[in-house]
Motif scaffolding. Structure first.
Motif, short mmCIF file in Angstrom:
data_model
loop_
_atom_site.label_atom_id
_atom_site.label_comp_id
_atom_site.label_asym_id
_atom_site.label_seq_id
_atom_site.Cartn_x
_atom_site.Cartn_y
_atom_site.Cartn_z
N GLY A 22 0.72 -1.78 0.11
CA GLY A 22 -0.34 0.45 0.36
C GLY A 22 0.94 0.74 -0.24
N ALA A 23 1.83 1.70 0.17
CA ALA A 23 3.03 2.58 -0.15
C ALA A 23 2.56 3.07 -0.93
CB ALA A 23 4.57 2.27 -0.16
N SER A 24 2.79 4.45 -1.21
CA SER A 24 2.99 5.07 -2.26
C SER A 24 4.68 6.11 -2.23
CB SER A 24 1.77 6.09 -3.04
OG SER A 24 1.77 7.19 -1.25
N TYR A 25 5.06 7.15 -3.98
CA TYR A 25 5.92 8.26 -3.70
C TYR A 25 5.57 8.80 -4.38
CZ TYR A 25 6.23 5.62 -7.97
OH TYR A 25 6.34 5.12 -9.39
N LEU A 26 6.40 9.95 -4.33
CA LEU A 26 5.84 10.76 -5.68
C LEU A 26 6.57 11.57 -6.54
CD1 LEU A 26 5.72 12.58 -2.38
CD2 LEU A 26 4.88 14.13 -4.00
N TRP A 27 5.72 11.08 -8.09
CA TRP A 27 6.66 11.57 -9.43
C TRP A 27 5.92 12.42 -10.33
CZ3 TRP A 27 10.30 10.25 -12.61
CH2 TRP A 27 10.03 9.98 -13.57
N ASN A 28 6.58 13.52 -10.38
CA ASN A 28 6.19 14.48 -10.76
C ASN A 28 5.14 15.11 -10.08
OD1 ASN A 28 7.98 14.50 -13.62
ND2 ASN A 28 6.67 13.82 -14.86
N GLY A 29 5.43 15.72 -9.20
CA GLY A 29 4.92 16.51 -8.36
C GLY A 29 3.37 15.45 -7.62
N LYS A 30 3.17 14.62 -8.28
CA LYS A 30 1.88 13.55 -8.19
C LYS A 30 2.47 12.32 -7.26
CE LYS A 30 -0.70 15.01 -12.15
NZ LYS A 30 -0.57 15.12 -13.92
N ARG A 31 1.81 12.03 -6.70
CA ARG A 31 1.40 10.99 -5.68
C ARG A 31 0.59 9.62 -6.48
NH1 ARG A 31 3.28 9.40 -1.31
NH2 ARG A 31 2.96 11.38 -0.46
N GLU A 32 2.04 8.68 -6.56
CA GLU A 32 1.70 7.43 -7.52
C GLU A 32 2.05 6.28 -6.14
OE1 GLU A 32 1.31 7.34 -10.66
OE2 GLU A 32 1.93 8.90 -11.40
#
Length: 338
Positions: free
Chosen positions: A279-289
């Protein structure tokens, strides 16, 4: 060169296999996914019996690196794992936060035959301790010096002592002090990395991602000056800064000739596709993925060569030539070039 190295040089080889011997850690670095996703993180040690299954592959691997998202020296069988990997005849290294490396562990590290021990840092003063919570710059430097001192007393040239330096935007000014800080400590090489896997919004401002050529040149000028200063202190310093607007076709994680084995035995292309955080996520180009774990098999169920030759894994490697990357790779900053 031993017979194993000669045969490995002739046969197809891996450049490296990264083995996460444990996902547990005694620190809480603010940029580590383990810290940000601590509520869902899975702490575990790779079983020694599972590690033994990798021994045949190690004989065809130039560098076995015993480290992942945890602290390797926490594993109760760490030195036995080193012995198994060393028996293959190539190079074995590890990366540590340095907080457990003292006394008997220093002696065992030298006697184990480890070729490289890299110490993680993220600053040259109080900034390091604020970023790498649970560690102490003072204690890490003491561990480095103690390792070098005992190595010299024993007349050994190994392990080489390296520093893995994470560069934050707010700690750019700390860089100037790095060569003097490490002078005479026994450190021979420093690799400067910048934050690319961004697990939280708070860390976005710490990313060094030049938005234009002028900013890129400015950062590189500072790092080039660091390299020159390092040369004067006997330090071999390397760095990589992402150049704006450039997309690489070849992954810096060397997915064509390297792989990662997680502490649960899962095999993936790199450590970035093998987190322990459902369920983890991260930021890419200012958006959470949403984070996607990408696994091709498990060494507890199949031999590593069988996993490597699987159609799914082979198709993944070929995708870099065809430009049809798997979704985790399409959003990976490791493919932003310089």
């Amino acid at each position: 060169m031993g017979i194993k190295r000669i045969l490995s040089a002739i046969a197809p080889t891996f450049d490296w296999i990264q083995v996460e011997v444990t996902s547990a850690c005694n620190a809480a670095c603010i940029y580590c996914p383990r810290t940000v996703s601590r509520d869902v993180w899975e702490n575990r040690h790779l079983p020694l019996d599972a590690f033994r299954k990798l021994a045949p592959a190690f004989a065809k691997t130039r560098h076995v690196h015993l480290q992942g998202w945890g602290e390797p020296f926490l594993h109760p069988d760490f030195f036995e794992m080193v012995a198994i990997a060393k028996a293959a005849g190539w190079w074995v290294g590890t990366t540590t936060n340095g907080m457990l490396l003292n006394g008997d562990r220093i002696t065992r590290t030298i006697e184990s035959g480890l070729d490289i021990v890299a110490f993680s840092l993220a600053g040259t003063g109080k900034k390091n301790d604020a970023i790498r919570k649970g560690t102490s710059l003072k204690k890490v430097l003491e561990a480095i010096q103690a390792l070098d001192r005992e190595k010299k007393e024993k007349g050994r040239t190994r392990p080489e002592i390296h520093v893995a330096y994470m560069l934050f935007r707010s700690a750019l000014d700390d860089l100037e002090a790095l060569p003097s800080l490490l002078e005479g400590s026994g450190v021979t090489q420093v690799v400067v990395s910048t934050l690319d896997f961004i697990p939280s919004e708070e860390l976005e401002r710490e990313v060094i991602l030049p938005s234009n050529k002028a900013e890129y040149d400015e950062v590189c000028d500072r790092l080039d000056a660091l390299v020159k200063a390092g040369e004067q202190k006997g330090l071999d310093i390397h760095y990589r800064v992402i150049c704006p607007g450039v997309r690489r076709r070849v992954c810096t994680e060397n997915v064509q000739r390297a792989m990662c084995v997680s502490s649960d035995g899962a095999v993936s292309a790199c450590v970035y596709t093998n987190l322990h955080a459902p369920g983890a996520s991260y930021l890419w180009n200012g958006k959470r993925e949403a984070y996607e774990r990408m696994v091709f098999g498990n060494i507890m169920e199949e031999p590593l060569p069988v996993i490597w030759k699987k159609k799914s894994y082979a198709d993944f490697r070929r995708s870099f030539d065809k430009g049809r990357l798997a979704s985790p790779c399409r959003r990976c900053p490791k493919l932003l070039g310089d």
